[in-house]
Design a protein around this motif. Structure first.
Motif, mmCIF file in Angstrom:
data_model
loop_
_atom_site.group_PDB
_atom_site.id
_atom_site.type_symbol
_atom_site.label_atom_id
_atom_site.label_comp_id
_atom_site.label_asym_id
_atom_site.label_seq_id
_atom_site.Cartn_x
_atom_site.Cartn_y
_atom_site.Cartn_z
ATOM 1 N N SER A 294 -4.402 6.031 8.090
ATOM 2 C CA SER A 294 -3.108 6.766 7.661
ATOM 3 C C SER A 294 -2.216 6.796 6.167
ATOM 4 C CB SER A 294 -1.881 5.450 8.753
ATOM 5 O OG SER A 294 -1.021 5.942 8.219
ATOM 6 N N ASP A 295 -1.460 7.704 7.019
ATOM 7 C CA ASP A 295 -0.926 8.343 5.411
ATOM 8 C C ASP A 295 0.797 7.141 5.294
ATOM 9 O OD1 ASP A 295 -2.402 10.440 5.016
ATOM 10 O OD2 ASP A 295 -1.548 11.411 5.241
ATOM 11 N N ASP A 296 1.130 6.638 5.957
ATOM 12 C CA ASP A 296 1.937 5.840 6.026
ATOM 13 C C ASP A 296 1.745 5.160 5.123
ATOM 14 O OD1 ASP A 296 3.452 7.455 7.599
ATOM 15 O OD2 ASP A 296 3.004 6.226 10.081
ATOM 16 N N ASN B 111 0.701 -1.809 0.054
ATOM 17 C CA ASN B 111 -0.041 0.049 0.214
ATOM 18 C C ASN B 111 0.796 1.528 -0.075
ATOM 19 O OD1 ASN B 111 -2.033 -2.458 0.796
ATOM 20 N ND2 ASN B 111 -3.276 -0.428 0.811
ATOM 21 N N THR C 299 4.897 -0.823 8.125
ATOM 22 C CA THR C 299 5.102 -0.036 7.556
ATOM 23 C C THR C 299 6.379 0.764 7.709
ATOM 24 O OG1 THR C 299 5.818 1.665 9.917
ATOM 25 C CG2 THR C 299 3.086 1.335 8.929
ATOM 26 N N GLU D 95 0.309 4.307 -0.378
ATOM 27 C CA GLU D 95 -0.345 5.285 -0.361
ATOM 28 C C GLU D 95 -0.860 5.437 0.931
ATOM 29 O OE1 GLU D 95 -3.258 6.103 -3.255
ATOM 30 O OE2 GLU D 95 -0.995 6.272 -5.220
ATOM 31 N N GLY D 96 0.012 4.680 1.826
ATOM 32 C CA GLY D 96 -1.282 4.123 3.554
ATOM 33 C C GLY D 96 -2.478 3.786 3.254
ATOM 34 N N LYS D 97 -3.827 4.046 3.875
ATOM 35 C CA LYS D 97 -4.658 3.421 4.297
ATOM 36 C C LYS D 97 -5.854 4.931 3.948
ATOM 37 C CE LYS D 97 -4.100 1.025 7.831
ATOM 38 N NZ LYS D 97 -4.080 -0.144 9.141
ATOM 39 N N GLU D 98 -6.107 4.406 4.614
ATOM 40 C CA GLU D 98 -7.952 5.587 4.646
ATOM 41 C C GLU D 98 -7.341 6.473 5.944
ATOM 42 O OE1 GLU D 98 -11.810 4.972 3.676
ATOM 43 O OE2 GLU D 98 -11.926 5.179 2.418
ATOM 44 N N TYR E 156 6.399 5.851 -7.497
ATOM 45 C CA TYR E 156 6.399 5.695 -5.711
ATOM 46 C C TYR E 156 7.940 5.349 -5.745
ATOM 47 C CZ TYR E 156 1.591 4.967 -5.590
ATOM 48 O OH TYR E 156 0.449 4.515 -6.687
ATOM 49 N N LYS F 47 -4.619 4.497 -1.933
ATOM 50 C CA LYS F 47 -4.786 4.880 -0.351
ATOM 51 C C LYS F 47 -6.807 4.605 -0.251
ATOM 52 C CE LYS F 47 -4.622 8.889 2.261
ATOM 53 N NZ LYS F 47 -3.982 8.207 3.414
ATOM 54 N N ASP F 48 -7.383 3.836 -1.322
ATOM 55 C CA ASP F 48 -8.994 3.713 -0.530
ATOM 56 C C ASP F 48 -9.154 2.778 -0.943
ATOM 57 O OD1 ASP F 48 -8.247 4.099 -3.803
ATOM 58 O OD2 ASP F 48 -9.016 5.455 -4.434
#
Lengths: 489, 56
Positions: free
Chosen positions: A89-91, A82, A111, A84-87, A343, A299-300
């Motif tokens: 968290s941006d990590d 992931n 992370t 871009e992280g998840k909803e 990325y 992220k989504d």
């Protein structure tokens, strides 16, 4: 404190992890995620496959080595990224699934600040009907791709040798199990070691040995062949390889895509469109390689696997992936920094990066079946990529640069290959080959595409000694024993 | 061993028929310890140069 995760603990991943631990391990966190508890020096699996070495001689446990080096070892397989992280968290993080450490099948999210994909290949035995299932050879053939596979191969070989001792003639078939295989070098080494072993047993007259390959000529090795100066001639690896096979009375089948494996028989299609069969008593067939099937999510939670990975499952990096005909291929198509362009904190090394195209000229049968070797990127190039990416990440973490500081393009590096033709301190031989550059550059080196001063080949006992020294040297280096950094990649 | 023993196994017009087959002296050199010590040094120098050229 930054965290670097290395997915995969093979030659490239282990090299990257070792150097990162040495350079920045005291201030930053280095995590290796690999499903295997043992590290395997794969080039020596050939000797395990003929019973000249044991599994314990080519492997060692990773956990104590990583503990001593201050590397956080997770015996697990990476499942997804992931970036871009998840909803919540941006990590950026990866999801892993444990295969050991008493946490089997448990999943965990970790992370990262930097991620190195060094997952190596998935052994796609299932691509050929009857060759096996994902990661495992079937009931009809053997493999030397892992130490366990090689142990099994040696057991089957022993049965054939016993049959020959009883006077029964045996047919051996060694080579590639699909039209899109790479790693011809392993098959090349194995067939010569089998012949050497049978000769040592005094049974050569009872063995018919055949090499079957997707190469259009012997000595292509997935690199379009090489040329070197010998005896006053610039000689093609085709002449070199044909001589080695013919000298030993071994036959060969070229341009073959095996499409079916049954008990004692393969069916294959050739470049001229013929469908033929070849019988065998013993067969070692290399499977095609693919990516390990990692998924990627935005992220989504939307699947972005196709953004990061090529259709074959390998990770896209800074290569030119624009489809173009062979005539327009250039050395600059090949990646230099091995950095993912979407990325920038993700890199891919070794077999895990997606090549822009193959190296050998693409070919297919009249039926449209592609039959050509895919690019080799194991061994020395893998280790060099691992080290170059480790240097870049070190410098990026230390704020030396925001861009990768080191490169490891296969178009700008050479490769040294020592291919065993039989083990023995005085009777062993191996082919020592150097090629520079790996990716031919026909503009810079018209004619052969390679620097004739850096491209060489010869067979003899000296090369066997080197192969054996490399065995001990690289196991020493991989265990990070005193002076390990002095042994070059 | 006669002079032609090394090519006795070659079938006319088989794929092997077109290949170079090493003779007795060439094969001797491959496992001659003194000569191979020389080659050992030569191959190592060659590989070291290649490694130095390849690191960027």
């Amino acid at each position: 404190m930054a965290r670097v995760i290395i997915m995969g603990g093979g030659v490239s991943g282990h090299t990257a992890a070792s150097f990162l631990a040495k350079w920045i391990g005291k201030k930053h966190e280095i995590i290796v995620v690999t499903p295997n508890a043992l590290w395997n020096w794969i080039p020596s699996n050939i000797w395990v496959g003929v019973g000249d070495m044991s599994k314990s001689e080519v492997t060692f446990p990773l956990a104590p080595v990583y503990k001593k080096a201050g590397i956080d070892f997770r015996q697990a397989k990476a499942v997804s990224i992931n970036p871009e992280g998840k909803e919540s968290s941006d990590d950026a993080f990866i999801t892993i699934e444990y295969t050991g450490q008493d946490k089997e099948e448990q999943r965990e999210e970790i992370t990262y600040d930097y991620l190195i994909n060094a997952t190596g290949p998935q052994l796609n035995f299932q691509a050929t009907d009857g060759l096996g299932t994902a990661g495992h050879s079937g009931d009809h053939t053997v493999s030397v791709c892992s130490a366990d596979h090689a142990v099994h191969a040696s057991q089957e070989l022993k049965i054939c040798i016993e049959k020959m001792k009883a006077g029964e003639r045996q047919t051996f078939l060694i080579g590639t199990g699909h039209g899109m295989c790479t790693c011809q070098g392993a098959a090349f080494e194995y067939i010569f070691n089998i012949e050497h072993k049978i000769k040592q047993e005094g049974l050569r007259e009872l063995a018919d040995i055949t090499y079957i390959t997707n190469e259009s000529f012997l000595g292509d090795f997935g690199m379009g062949g090489i040329h070197f100066n010998t005896g006053g001639y610039t000689t093609s690896s085709k002449i070199f390889a044909e001589s080695l096979y013919a000298e030993r009375g071994m036959s060969w089948i070229l341009g073959a895509h095996i499409n079916k494996v049954e008990e004692g028989k393969v069916t294959y299609e050739t470049l001229d469109g013929e469908i033929n069969e070849q019988e065998f008593d013993f067969a070692m067939l290399i499977p095609p390689f693919g990516g390990v099937g990692l998924k990627a999510y935005g992220k989504d939670g939307v699947d972005i696997t196709e953004t990061i990975f090529a259709p074959n499952g390998f990770m896209k990096v800074d290569a030119d992936y624009t489809p173009k005909p062979y005539e327009e291929w250039k050395p600059s198509d090949w990646p230099r920094t091995l950095q993912n362009q979407d990325y920038k904190n993700i890199f891919a090394v070794g077999i895990a990066f997606a090549p822009p195209h193959i190296i050998s000229k693409p070919m297919s049968s009249p039926n449209g079946t592609p039959i050509n070797p895919t690019p080799p990127r194991t061994g020395m190039p893998s280790a060099m990529m691992g080290k170059a990416v480790a240097m870049s990440i070190r410098d990026m973490i230390n704020d030396v640069s925001i861009e990768p500081t080191h490169t490891a393009s296969m178009a700008e590096m050479g490769a040294a290959c020592v291919a065993s033709a039989g083990k023995g301190i005085f009777k062993g031989t191996a082919a020592a080959m150097t090629v520079y550059p790996i990716i031919p550059n026909f503009e810079k080196y018209p004619g052969t595409g390679r620097d004739n001063n850096g491209t060489t080949g010869e067979i003899g006992l000296a090369a066997h000694w080197i192969k054996h020294i490399l065995h001990f040297g690289f196991l020493w280096k991989a265990q990070m024993k005193p002076g390990w950094t002095l042994i070059p990649e | 061993m006669s002079k032609s023993d090394h090519i006795k196994h070659i079938e006319p017009y088989s794929p092997q028929f077109g290949a170079m087959i090493p003779g007795k002296f060439q094969k001797f050199l491959r496992t001659c310890v003194l000569w191979q010590l020389v080659r050992f040094v030569a191959i190592n120098i060659r590989m070291t140069i290649l490694i130095l050229k390849s690191h960027h």
